[in-house]
Design a protein around this motif. Structure first.
Motif, PDB file in Angstrom:
ATOM      1  N   THR A  95       0.831  -1.202   0.000  1.00 40.43           N
ATOM      2  CA  THR A  95       0.000   0.000   0.000  1.00 40.43           C
ATOM      3  C   THR A  95       0.863   1.249   0.000  1.00 40.43           C
ATOM      4  O   THR A  95       0.575   2.209  -0.718  1.00 40.43           O
ATOM      5  N   TYR A  96       1.929   1.245   0.781  1.00 44.85           N
ATOM      6  CA  TYR A  96       2.837   2.392   0.824  1.00 44.85           C
ATOM      7  C   TYR A  96       3.444   2.644  -0.564  1.00 44.85           C
ATOM      8  O   TYR A  96       3.470   3.775  -1.043  1.00 44.85           O
ATOM      9  N   GLU A  97       3.939   1.584  -1.197  1.00 50.28           N
ATOM     10  CA  GLU A  97       4.541   1.722  -2.527  1.00 50.28           C
ATOM     11  C   GLU A  97       3.506   2.167  -3.554  1.00 50.28           C
ATOM     12  O   GLU A  97       3.802   2.990  -4.432  1.00 50.28           O
ATOM     13  N   LEU A  98       2.295   1.640  -3.440  1.00 47.98           N
ATOM     14  CA  LEU A  98       1.247   2.000  -4.384  1.00 47.98           C
ATOM     15  C   LEU A  98       0.839   3.463  -4.228  1.00 47.98           C
ATOM     16  O   LEU A  98       0.594   4.150  -5.209  1.00 47.98           O
ATOM     17  N   ARG A  99       0.799   3.942  -2.995  1.00 48.07           N
ATOM     18  CA  ARG A  99       0.485   5.365  -2.776  1.00 48.07           C
ATOM     19  C   ARG A  99       1.575   6.253  -3.379  1.00 48.07           C
ATOM     20  O   ARG A  99       1.283   7.313  -3.931  1.00 48.07           O
ATOM     21  N   ALA A 100       2.816   5.816  -3.288  1.00 49.35           N
ATOM     22  CA  ALA A 100       3.918   6.577  -3.894  1.00 49.35           C
ATOM     23  C   ALA A 100       3.775   6.589  -5.418  1.00 49.35           C
ATOM     24  O   ALA A 100       3.955   7.635  -6.054  1.00 49.35           O
ATOM     25  N   GLU A 101       3.429   5.460  -6.004  1.00 47.09           N
ATOM     26  CA  GLU A 101       3.204   5.392  -7.448  1.00 47.09           C
ATOM     27  C   GLU A 101       2.026   6.275  -7.845  1.00 47.09           C
ATOM     28  O   GLU A 101       2.050   6.927  -8.883  1.00 47.09           O
ATOM     29  N   ARG A 102       0.997   6.307  -7.015  1.00 49.37           N
ATOM     30  CA  ARG A 102      -0.187   7.133  -7.289  1.00 49.37           C
ATOM     31  C   ARG A 102       0.207   8.607  -7.349  1.00 49.37           C
ATOM     32  O   ARG A 102      -0.260   9.346  -8.207  1.00 49.37           O
ATOM     33  N   ALA A 103       1.073   9.026  -6.442  1.00 47.57           N
ATOM     34  CA  ALA A 103       1.529  10.419  -6.429  1.00 47.57           C
ATOM     35  C   ALA A 103       2.310  10.745  -7.705  1.00 47.57           C
ATOM     36  O   ALA A 103       2.139  11.823  -8.288  1.00 47.57           O
ATOM     37  N   VAL A 104       3.151   9.826  -8.152  1.00 45.90           N
ATOM     38  CA  VAL A 104       3.913  10.036  -9.383  1.00 45.90           C
ATOM     39  C   VAL A 104       2.961  10.133 -10.574  1.00 45.90           C
ATOM     40  O   VAL A 104       3.090  11.033 -11.414  1.00 45.90           O
ATOM     41  N   LEU A 105       1.997   9.221 -10.650  1.00 43.70           N
ATOM     42  CA  LEU A 105       1.027   9.251 -11.744  1.00 43.70           C
ATOM     43  C   LEU A 105       0.234  10.556 -11.752  1.00 43.70           C
ATOM     44  O   LEU A 105      -0.004  11.140 -12.810  1.00 43.70           O
ATOM     45  N   LYS A 106      -0.151  11.007 -10.568  1.00 45.87           N
ATOM     46  CA  LYS A 106      -0.914  12.249 -10.475  1.00 45.87           C
ATOM     47  C   LYS A 106      -0.098  13.425 -10.997  1.00 45.87           C
ATOM     48  O   LYS A 106      -0.606  14.255 -11.758  1.00 45.87           O
ATOM     49  N   ASN A 107       1.163  13.505 -10.601  1.00 44.77           N
ATOM     50  CA  ASN A 107       2.030  14.597 -11.066  1.00 44.77           C
ATOM     51  C   ASN A 107       2.250  14.542 -12.576  1.00 44.77           C
ATOM     52  O   ASN A 107       2.215  15.577 -13.252  1.00 44.77           O
ATOM     53  N   LYS A 108       2.464  13.351 -13.100  1.00 44.06           N
ATOM     54  CA  LYS A 108       2.650  13.218 -14.543  1.00 44.06           C
ATOM     55  C   LYS A 108       1.374  13.606 -15.283  1.00 44.06           C
ATOM     56  O   LYS A 108       1.440  14.281 -16.314  1.00 44.06           O
ATOM     57  N   THR A 109       0.240  13.172 -14.791  1.00 43.53           N
ATOM     58  CA  THR A 109      -1.034  13.491 -15.435  1.00 43.53           C
ATOM     59  C   THR A 109      -1.278  14.997 -15.436  1.00 43.53           C
ATOM     60  O   THR A 109      -1.701  15.567 -16.451  1.00 43.53           O
ATOM     61  N   MET A 110      -0.995  15.654 -14.318  1.00 48.02           N
ATOM     62  CA  MET A 110      -1.181  17.109 -14.250  1.00 48.02           C
ATOM     63  C   MET A 110      -0.252  17.829 -15.228  1.00 48.02           C
ATOM     64  O   MET A 110      -0.680  18.738 -15.940  1.00 48.02           O
ATOM     65  N   ALA A 111       1.004  17.434 -15.271  1.00 48.06           N
ATOM     66  CA  ALA A 111       1.960  18.078 -16.170  1.00 48.06           C
ATOM     67  C   ALA A 111       1.568  17.851 -17.631  1.00 48.06           C
ATOM     68  O   ALA A 111       1.598  18.782 -18.449  1.00 48.06           O
ATOM     69  N   LEU A 112       1.189  16.629 -17.958  1.00 48.01           N
ATOM     70  CA  LEU A 112       0.789  16.333 -19.335  1.00 48.01           C
ATOM     71  C   LEU A 112      -0.511  17.040 -19.708  1.00 48.01           C
ATOM     72  O   LEU A 112      -0.683  17.461 -20.850  1.00 48.01           O
ATOM     73  N   SER A 113      -1.420  17.188 -18.757  1.00 47.11           N
ATOM     74  CA  SER A 113      -2.663  17.916 -19.015  1.00 47.11           C
ATOM     75  C   SER A 113      -2.378  19.382 -19.329  1.00 47.11           C
ATOM     76  O   SER A 113      -3.008  19.966 -20.220  1.00 47.11           O
ATOM     77  N   ASP A 114      -1.433  19.967 -18.603  1.00 49.52           N
ATOM     78  CA  ASP A 114      -1.026  21.350 -18.890  1.00 49.52           C
ATOM     79  C   ASP A 114      -0.408  21.453 -20.283  1.00 49.52           C
ATOM     80  O   ASP A 114      -0.715  22.374 -21.039  1.00 49.52           O
ATOM     81  N   LEU A 115       0.449  20.517 -20.613  1.00 52.29           N
ATOM     82  CA  LEU A 115       1.080  20.501 -21.925  1.00 52.29           C
ATOM     83  C   LEU A 115       0.021  20.334 -23.020  1.00 52.29           C
ATOM     84  O   LEU A 115       0.057  21.015 -24.044  1.00 52.29           O
ATOM     85  N   LEU A 116      -0.945  19.481 -22.781  1.00 49.65           N
ATOM     86  CA  LEU A 116      -2.030  19.270 -23.728  1.00 49.65           C
ATOM     87  C   LEU A 116      -2.821  20.560 -23.959  1.00 49.65           C
ATOM     88  O   LEU A 116      -3.164  20.886 -25.086  1.00 49.65           O
ATOM     89  N   ALA A 117      -3.066  21.289 -22.889  1.00 47.27           N
ATOM     90  CA  ALA A 117      -3.775  22.576 -23.017  1.00 47.27           C
ATOM     91  C   ALA A 117      -2.983  23.562 -23.867  1.00 47.27           C
ATOM     92  O   ALA A 117      -3.570  24.274 -24.696  1.00 47.27           O
ATOM     93  N   VAL A 118      -1.675  23.566 -23.731  1.00 46.35           N
ATOM     94  CA  VAL A 118      -0.837  24.453 -24.533  1.00 46.35           C
ATOM     95  C   VAL A 118      -0.874  24.010 -25.998  1.00 46.35           C
ATOM     96  O   VAL A 118      -1.024  24.851 -26.895  1.00 46.35           O
ATOM     97  N   PHE A 119      -0.763  22.709 -26.255  1.00 48.72           N
ATOM     98  CA  PHE A 119      -0.843  22.218 -27.631  1.00 48.72           C
ATOM     99  C   PHE A 119      -2.164  22.588 -28.270  1.00 48.72           C
ATOM    100  O   PHE A 119      -2.206  22.999 -29.427  1.00 48.72           O
ATOM    101  N   ARG A 120      -3.234  22.432 -27.538  1.00 45.03           N
ATOM    102  CA  ARG A 120      -4.558  22.731 -28.094  1.00 45.03           C
ATOM    103  C   ARG A 120      -4.734  24.224 -28.369  1.00 45.03           C
ATOM    104  O   ARG A 120      -5.447  24.599 -29.292  1.00 45.03           O
TER     105      ARG A 120
END
Length: 122
Positions: A95-120
């Motif tokens: 669970t600890y490792e999975l929560r850490a992975e969740r945080a990484v995924l969340k940060n990547k998703t937010m950064a990519l969403s921002d990049l997507l908004a700029v592309f659009r």
């Protein structure tokens, strides 16, 4: 016209990666909170996740290094979610490792969403 075609390609690639990470996040969330209510059944989430992953792997076939990184990340997340749901394993550690992975995924998703908004907007 070349710029627009390239921008469209970048948008499609980024959208696919955002979708993959968002589906991985949902999969992780279900593993961490078994009471979580989602709009669709588990088999539908699995089908969407498999489809997004296959599409992303096809897109990334032009770059073996990045493809391997994304494959390893997907495998790691799916393995950790399976550990969290399995009986007889170190639930706290998984669970600890999975929560850490969740945080990484969340940060990547937010950064990519921002990049997507700029592309659009371009």
């Amino acid at each position: 016209m070349q710029i627009q075609a390239t921008t469209h390609g970048h948008i499609a690639i980024t959208e696919t990666l955002v979708r993959l990470y968002a589906l991985l996040e949902q999969h992780v969330d279900r593993s961490l909170d078994k009471t979580m209510e989602l709009d669709y059944p588990e088999h539908d989430l699995q089908a969407l996740l498999s489809s997004a992953r296959a599409e992303m792997m096809e897109i990334l076939s032009v770059n073996r290094v990045v493809k391997e990184k994304v494959e390893e990340e997907c495998d790691r997340v799916l393995s950790l979610t399976a550990e969290c749901l399995a009986d007889g394993v170190d639930q706290a550690g998984a669970t600890y490792e999975l929560r850490a992975e969740r945080a990484v995924l969340k940060n990547k998703t937010m950064a990519l969403s921002d990049l997507l908004a700029v592309f659009r907007a371009a």
